[in-house]
Design an enzyme around this catalytic site. Structure first.
Site, PDB file in Angstrom:
ATOM      1  N   SER A  50       0.808  -1.225   0.000  1.00 24.34           N
ATOM      2  CA  SER A  50       0.000   0.000   0.000  1.00 24.34           C
ATOM      3  C   SER A  50       0.839   1.271   0.000  1.00 24.34           C
ATOM      4  O   SER A  50       0.320   2.359  -0.284  1.00 24.34           O
ATOM      5  CB  SER A  50      -0.938   0.018   1.213  1.00 24.34           C
ATOM      6  OG  SER A  50      -0.204   0.138   2.413  1.00 24.34           O
ATOM      7  N   LYS A  91       1.325   4.193   7.005  1.00 23.76           N
ATOM      8  CA  LYS A  91       0.631   5.098   6.076  1.00 23.76           C
ATOM      9  C   LYS A  91       1.280   6.479   6.161  1.00 23.76           C
ATOM     10  O   LYS A  91       2.077   6.763   7.046  1.00 23.76           O
ATOM     11  CB  LYS A  91      -0.860   5.220   6.418  1.00 23.76           C
ATOM     12  CG  LYS A  91      -1.628   3.906   6.438  1.00 23.76           C
ATOM     13  CD  LYS A  91      -1.772   3.279   5.059  1.00 23.76           C
ATOM     14  CE  LYS A  91      -2.571   1.980   5.148  1.00 23.76           C
ATOM     15  NZ  LYS A  91      -2.603   1.278   3.843  1.00 23.76           N
TER      16      LYS A  91
END
Length: 255
Positions: A50, A91
């Site tokens: 991701s 993230k």
């Protein structure tokens, strides 16, 4: 002859002292660097893709242990949130408490409080276009929270996937356990802080002390190797010199 022998012996003793000093200093730097690093940093393995292309799946990273209050926009953080599965995740911080973050402007960019943010780390989509998100959204982040996005906006499950939940997909600052400073494998070095967020209030964070830490460890290793190699190298040269002298003496006797 005796004068030469004393001079060589003095040089040998000095060399031994210096090599021992090099090894001692090297050990201090090498071990001190590891201890310092263990106190400040935590190693992690990136679990998913991701965050590509910034962090490849399986990458080994060093993340500085920090308090969530130190986090700035653009930081890549390690966090654990029960609402997101209570697993360790990585993230990028796109917005902080009080910000209105939206996507996308006419150029496909993320905006924070109406200011477009350039994100050069994003990869183009299947259509060849680079957009900050494939889905439109506009969120005002609650105080004390963070809005988090993966760098691979096409596959990442991030704050956009939790927009219907409390906090509109944001997570509390308290869930942050560390900030990524460097990728050690594959070797990418220290992560650049994204300049696109620099013009916003609060600016961007400064890298942690990972560069001096790695420099200390490398310098320590070099000194240990150099100091440890002195004895064998000096002994080799001494044996060669002695063998040469003996050969010269035999030639004189033969003559």
């Amino acid at each position: 002859m005796s004068g030469n022998i004393r001079t060589q012996g003095g040089h040998g003793r000095l060399g031994s002292v210096l090599s021992g000093l090099a090894v001692a200093v090297g050990c201090v730097l090498f071990l001190g660097g590891f201890v310092w690093g263990a106190l400040l940093y935590q190693p992690y393995t990136v679990p998913t893709d991701s965050m590509t292309p910034t962090l490849d799946v399986g990458s080994k990273i060093l993340a500085q242990r920090i308090d969530g209050d130190e986090v700035r926009r653009g930081d890549v953080v390690v966090f654990e949130d029960p609402l997101w599965g209570n697993t360790t995740m990585v993230k990028r911080v796109a917005a902080v408490g009080g910000d209105t973050v939206a996507c996308c402007d006419r150029d496909g960019r993320l905006t924070v409080n109406g200011t477009p943010v350039d994100e050069p780390y994003l990869s183009p989509g299947p259509d060849g276009q680079t957009r900050a998100s494939g889905t439109e959204f506009s969120v005002t982040v609650p105080a004390g929270n963070l809005f988090l996005l993966g760098d691979d906006r096409h596959t990442s499950l991030d704050s956009r996937s939790h927009l219907e939940e409390a906090g509109q997909g944001s997570v509390p600052r308290s869930t942050v356990v560390a900030r990524v400073d460097a990728v050690v494998w594959p070797v990418k070095g220290v992560l650049d802080r994204p300049k696109g967020f620099a013009g916003l209030p609060g600016g961007i964070s400064e890298p942690g002390p990972v560069r001096p830490l790695l420099t200390a460890i490398a310098a320590g290793a070099a000194l240990i190797l150099a100091g440890g190699a002195y004895g064998p190298v000096a002994g080799l040269f001494t044996r060669r010199r002695t063998a040469g002298q003996r050969a010269g003496e035999r030639e004189k006797v033969g003559t």
